[in-house]
Design a protein around this motif. Sequence first.
Motif, PDB file in Angstrom:
ATOM      1  N   ILE A  72      -6.786  15.028  -2.929  1.00  0.00           N
ATOM      2  CA  ILE A  72      -7.355  13.833  -3.550  1.00  0.00           C
ATOM      3  C   ILE A  72      -6.856  12.568  -2.856  1.00  0.00           C
ATOM      4  N   MET A  73      -5.545  12.465  -2.707  1.00  0.00           N
ATOM      5  CA  MET A  73      -4.954  11.210  -2.238  1.00  0.00           C
ATOM      6  C   MET A  73      -5.194  10.942  -0.753  1.00  0.00           C
ATOM      7  N   ILE A  74      -5.197  11.964   0.067  1.00  0.00           N
ATOM      8  CA  ILE A  74      -5.450  11.722   1.492  1.00  0.00           C
ATOM      9  C   ILE A  74      -6.874  11.222   1.690  1.00  0.00           C
ATOM     10  N   ALA A  75      -7.802  11.785   0.920  1.00  0.00           N
ATOM     11  CA  ALA A  75      -9.197  11.348   1.027  1.00  0.00           C
ATOM     12  C   ALA A  75      -9.373   9.901   0.573  1.00  0.00           C
ATOM     13  N   ILE A  76      -8.462   9.404  -0.235  1.00  0.00           N
ATOM     14  CA  ILE A  76      -8.535   8.020  -0.698  1.00  0.00           C
ATOM     15  C   ILE A  76      -7.641   7.111   0.156  1.00  0.00           C
ATOM     16  N   ALA A  77      -6.416   7.557   0.441  1.00  0.00           N
ATOM     17  CA  ALA A  77      -5.431   6.697   1.101  1.00  0.00           C
ATOM     18  C   ALA A  77      -5.768   6.389   2.552  1.00  0.00           C
ATOM     19  N   VAL A  78      -6.310   7.344   3.282  1.00  0.00           N
ATOM     20  CA  VAL A  78      -6.600   7.106   4.698  1.00  0.00           C
ATOM     21  C   VAL A  78      -7.669   6.014   4.873  1.00  0.00           C
ATOM     22  N   PRO A  79      -8.834   6.107   4.212  1.00  0.00           N
ATOM     23  CA  PRO A  79      -9.809   5.018   4.354  1.00  0.00           C
ATOM     24  C   PRO A  79      -9.287   3.679   3.817  1.00  0.00           C
ATOM     25  N   LEU A  80      -8.481   3.746   2.761  1.00  0.00           N
ATOM     26  CA  LEU A  80      -7.916   2.522   2.201  1.00  0.00           C
ATOM     27  C   LEU A  80      -6.968   1.862   3.197  1.00  0.00           C
ATOM     28  N   SER A  81      -6.124   2.653   3.827  1.00  0.00           N
ATOM     29  CA  SER A  81      -5.198   2.123   4.824  1.00  0.00           C
ATOM     30  C   SER A  81      -5.950   1.554   6.025  1.00  0.00           C
ATOM     31  N   GLN A  82      -6.988   2.253   6.448  1.00  0.00           N
ATOM     32  CA  GLN A  82      -7.768   1.771   7.590  1.00  0.00           C
ATOM     33  C   GLN A  82      -8.494   0.475   7.268  1.00  0.00           C
ATOM     34  N   SER A  83      -9.031   0.360   6.059  1.00  0.00           N
ATOM     35  CA  SER A  83      -9.765  -0.855   5.710  1.00  0.00           C
ATOM     36  C   SER A  83      -8.833  -2.050   5.528  1.00  0.00           C
ATOM     37  N   LEU A  84      -7.589  -1.792   5.098  1.00  0.00           N
ATOM     38  CA  LEU A  84      -6.621  -2.881   4.930  1.00  0.00           C
ATOM     39  C   LEU A  84      -5.821  -3.141   6.204  1.00  0.00           C
ATOM     40  N   GLU A  85      -6.064  -2.315   7.236  1.00  0.00           N
ATOM     41  CA  GLU A  85      -5.306  -2.380   8.485  1.00  0.00           C
ATOM     42  C   GLU A  85      -3.817  -2.196   8.230  1.00  0.00           C
ATOM     43  N   GLY A  86      -3.522  -1.239   7.332  1.00  0.00           N
ATOM     44  CA  GLY A  86      -2.137  -0.897   7.028  1.00  0.00           C
ATOM     45  C   GLY A  86      -1.614   0.125   8.010  1.00  0.00           C
ATOM     46  N   HIS A  87      -0.375   0.504   7.835  1.00  0.00           N
ATOM     47  CA  HIS A  87       0.257   1.499   8.692  1.00  0.00           C
ATOM     48  C   HIS A  87      -0.175   2.877   8.206  1.00  0.00           C
ATOM     49  N   LEU A  88      -1.039   3.533   8.972  1.00  0.00           N
ATOM     50  CA  LEU A  88      -1.663   4.787   8.550  1.00  0.00           C
ATOM     51  C   LEU A  88      -0.638   5.906   8.344  1.00  0.00           C
ATOM     52  N   ALA A  89       0.293   6.074   9.277  1.00  0.00           N
ATOM     53  CA  ALA A  89       1.278   7.157   9.164  1.00  0.00           C
ATOM     54  C   ALA A  89       2.166   6.964   7.939  1.00  0.00           C
ATOM     55  N   LEU A  90       2.547   5.739   7.665  1.00  0.00           N
ATOM     56  CA  LEU A  90       3.387   5.451   6.504  1.00  0.00           C
ATOM     57  C   LEU A  90       2.621   5.708   5.201  1.00  0.00           C
ATOM     58  N   THR A  91       1.358   5.327   5.172  1.00  0.00           N
ATOM     59  CA  THR A  91       0.533   5.559   3.985  1.00  0.00           C
ATOM     60  C   THR A  91       0.304   7.053   3.768  1.00  0.00           C
ATOM     61  N   LEU A  92       0.074   7.773   4.839  1.00  0.00           N
ATOM     62  CA  LEU A  92      -0.096   9.221   4.736  1.00  0.00           C
ATOM     63  C   LEU A  92       1.193   9.889   4.256  1.00  0.00           C
ATOM     64  N   LEU A 144       0.794  -1.230   0.000  1.00  0.00           N
ATOM     65  CA  LEU A 144       0.000   0.000   0.000  1.00  0.00           C
ATOM     66  C   LEU A 144       0.829   1.284   0.000  1.00  0.00           C
ATOM     67  N   PRO A 145       1.831   1.453   0.874  1.00  0.00           N
ATOM     68  CA  PRO A 145       2.576   2.725   0.857  1.00  0.00           C
ATOM     69  C   PRO A 145       3.262   3.006  -0.486  1.00  0.00           C
ATOM     70  N   ALA A 146       3.883   2.002  -1.069  1.00  0.00           N
ATOM     71  CA  ALA A 146       4.573   2.207  -2.350  1.00  0.00           C
ATOM     72  C   ALA A 146       3.568   2.539  -3.456  1.00  0.00           C
ATOM     73  N   LEU A 147       2.438   1.860  -3.476  1.00  0.00           N
ATOM     74  CA  LEU A 147       1.433   2.128  -4.510  1.00  0.00           C
ATOM     75  C   LEU A 147       0.790   3.509  -4.323  1.00  0.00           C
ATOM     76  N   VAL A 148       0.582   3.907  -3.091  1.00  0.00           N
ATOM     77  CA  VAL A 148       0.035   5.251  -2.828  1.00  0.00           C
ATOM     78  C   VAL A 148       1.050   6.304  -3.263  1.00  0.00           C
ATOM     79  N   PHE A 149       2.329   6.074  -2.973  1.00  0.00           N
ATOM     80  CA  PHE A 149       3.378   7.010  -3.394  1.00  0.00           C
ATOM     81  C   PHE A 149       3.393   7.161  -4.909  1.00  0.00           C
ATOM     82  N   LEU A 150       3.387   6.045  -5.628  1.00  0.00           N
ATOM     83  CA  LEU A 150       3.435   6.096  -7.092  1.00  0.00           C
ATOM     84  C   LEU A 150       2.175   6.718  -7.685  1.00  0.00           C
ATOM     85  N   THR A 151       1.024   6.394  -7.110  1.00  0.00           N
ATOM     86  CA  THR A 151      -0.230   6.976  -7.598  1.00  0.00           C
ATOM     87  C   THR A 151      -0.260   8.481  -7.367  1.00  0.00           C
ATOM     88  N   ALA A 152       0.157   8.900  -6.191  1.00  0.00           N
ATOM     89  CA  ALA A 152       0.201  10.333  -5.895  1.00  0.00           C
ATOM     90  C   ALA A 152       1.185  11.046  -6.814  1.00  0.00           C
TER      91      ALA A 152
END
Length: 161
Positions: free
Chosen positions: A80-100, A56-64
């Motif tokens: 755009i990306m914060i509104a998408i990445a935060v719920p995505l990270s929460q639903s996947l139980e990923g590392h929120l700070a890293l995704t942000l 998730l973090p690498a894909l969010v970085f590349l998409t952004a």
Amino acid sequence: MNLNEFGATCVHAAKGMIPLAALMMLAFALGTLCKALGTGLYVSSLTQPYLSPALLPALVFLTAAVVAFSTGTSWGTFAIMIAIAVPLSQSLEGHLALTLAAALGGGVFGDHCSPTSDTSIITSMATANDHIDHIRTQMPYALIGGALATLAYLVLGAIYA
């Protein structure tokens, strides 16, 4: 400089800031719209079966980075990306700070490389350089940094997943 010249210079400078202020206003409006429409939840529901928290973090970085490069705005990309990445990270139980961090870093990276970025245009104007030459000379350094950041997000995503 007399008072009339000073006033004319201030008005000219303010006119130059209007497009930037409008861009910021539209970026925040777009972020609010994405949040109100539930774009992040929708995207997370579509991608959850196919996406792992480690990637998730690498894909969010590349998409952004792609979004920012295409639009030429880091702030619009953040909205755009914060509104998408935060719920995505929460639903996947990923590392929120890293995704942000990946969303913010990708936005800055893509904006830095974009020929339509206001900061690139202003920099080339301020240094009296050809705009495309400015982009060409900074691109190799930015791409090296972007590649290293992507690798770091892959490693950290695997560690914190």
